[in-house]
Design a protein around this motif. Sequence first.
Motif, PDB file in Angstrom:
ATOM      1  N   ARG A  87       0.830  -1.206   0.000  1.00  0.00           N
ATOM      2  CA  ARG A  87       0.000   0.000   0.000  1.00  0.00           C
ATOM      3  C   ARG A  87       0.867   1.259   0.000  1.00  0.00           C
ATOM      4  N   MET A  88       1.909   1.253   0.806  1.00  0.00           N
ATOM      5  CA  MET A  88       2.795   2.417   0.869  1.00  0.00           C
ATOM      6  C   MET A  88       3.461   2.678  -0.468  1.00  0.00           C
ATOM      7  N   ALA A  89       3.943   1.613  -1.106  1.00  0.00           N
ATOM      8  CA  ALA A  89       4.635   1.777  -2.391  1.00  0.00           C
ATOM      9  C   ALA A  89       3.683   2.301  -3.454  1.00  0.00           C
ATOM     10  N   LEU A  90       2.469   1.754  -3.490  1.00  0.00           N
ATOM     11  CA  LEU A  90       1.499   2.212  -4.480  1.00  0.00           C
ATOM     12  C   LEU A  90       1.100   3.660  -4.232  1.00  0.00           C
ATOM     13  N   ARG A  91       0.926   4.017  -2.969  1.00  0.00           N
ATOM     14  CA  ARG A  91       0.563   5.399  -2.655  1.00  0.00           C
ATOM     15  C   ARG A  91       1.651   6.368  -3.112  1.00  0.00           C
ATOM     16  N   LEU A  92       2.915   6.033  -2.859  1.00  0.00           N
ATOM     17  CA  LEU A  92       4.015   6.907  -3.263  1.00  0.00           C
ATOM     18  C   LEU A  92       4.017   7.112  -4.771  1.00  0.00           C
ATOM     19  N   VAL A  93       3.810   6.024  -5.504  1.00  0.00           N
ATOM     20  CA  VAL A  93       3.826   6.099  -6.969  1.00  0.00           C
ATOM     21  C   VAL A  93       2.644   6.916  -7.482  1.00  0.00           C
ATOM     22  N   ILE A  94       1.455   6.644  -6.950  1.00  0.00           N
ATOM     23  CA  ILE A  94       0.246   7.302  -7.445  1.00  0.00           C
ATOM     24  C   ILE A  94       0.211   8.779  -7.060  1.00  0.00           C
ATOM     25  N   ASP A  95       0.547   9.088  -5.806  1.00  0.00           N
ATOM     26  CA  ASP A  95       0.472  10.481  -5.351  1.00  0.00           C
ATOM     27  C   ASP A  95       1.526  11.378  -5.992  1.00  0.00           C
ATOM     28  N   ALA A  96       2.529  10.784  -6.615  1.00  0.00           N
ATOM     29  CA  ALA A  96       3.539  11.580  -7.309  1.00  0.00           C
ATOM     30  C   ALA A  96       3.024  12.114  -8.645  1.00  0.00           C
ATOM     31  N   GLU A  97       1.868  11.617  -9.091  1.00  0.00           N
ATOM     32  CA  GLU A  97       1.312  12.031 -10.379  1.00  0.00           C
ATOM     33  C   GLU A  97       0.341  13.199 -10.196  1.00  0.00           C
ATOM     34  N   PRO A  98       0.410  14.203 -11.059  1.00  0.00           N
ATOM     35  CA  PRO A  98      -0.440  15.386 -10.893  1.00  0.00           C
ATOM     36  C   PRO A  98      -1.926  15.128 -11.136  1.00  0.00           C
TER      37      PRO A  98
END
Length: 225
Positions: free
Chosen positions: A20-31
């Motif tokens: 979950r943490m890894a996916l959140r980091l990847v997704i939240d980095a996108e505008p």
Amino acid sequence: MDTERERVRVVIVDDDRLVRMALRLVIDAEPDLTVVAEAADGDDAITVVDEQRPDVVLMDVRMPGRDGLSATRELLTRPAPPRVLMLTTFDSDDLVLGALHAGALGFVLKDTPPARILDAVRTVADGNSVLSPAAAARVIAAATSPQSSYARDSSREAARKQLSALTERELETARAVADGLGNPEIAERLYISVATVKAHVGNLFAKLGVDNRVQIALLVRDAEE
């Protein structure tokens, strides 16, 4: 312009906190994407989705308690349900197939490169299904294996009867979908425009009574077995 409002709202459902943490980091980095909540099992997922009303749910297949298949079935009975994208390691293929038949728009392997996961989230958010060649091959193999419950229940004659309603060009498009090709690749293979491919795929959904490209692929494989 309200940028937050324009972002695709995503809920991540996985029992593994690190995933979950890894996916959140990847997704939240996108505008254009934002994670609005996380859940660790199917029951939590239903509660969170009812509260947050996300556009897309990234749903793990196998979790303790309520699994992803059961949660997906429940969520898709809701008015204006979210689009569901399944996350899997394919250690339980029948669950993935069940989710797709229940109406999930696609699936991604957990070891899929981050850029492709992001593309899959955007594709599903637009209401389109996700069918990668590598993952599709594994799902279809599971669906047509002698051990699969879906294989036992499938009927070659019924699949061929459904496909007989298609025009020759629509059938060629269906076979290309079964090969895991996206619309641009299908257009290149058949020497037609992407717009024409989209029209053919829309006709396939209507004529075959299916909701996503995976179901088209399974019908083609059933008919050709």
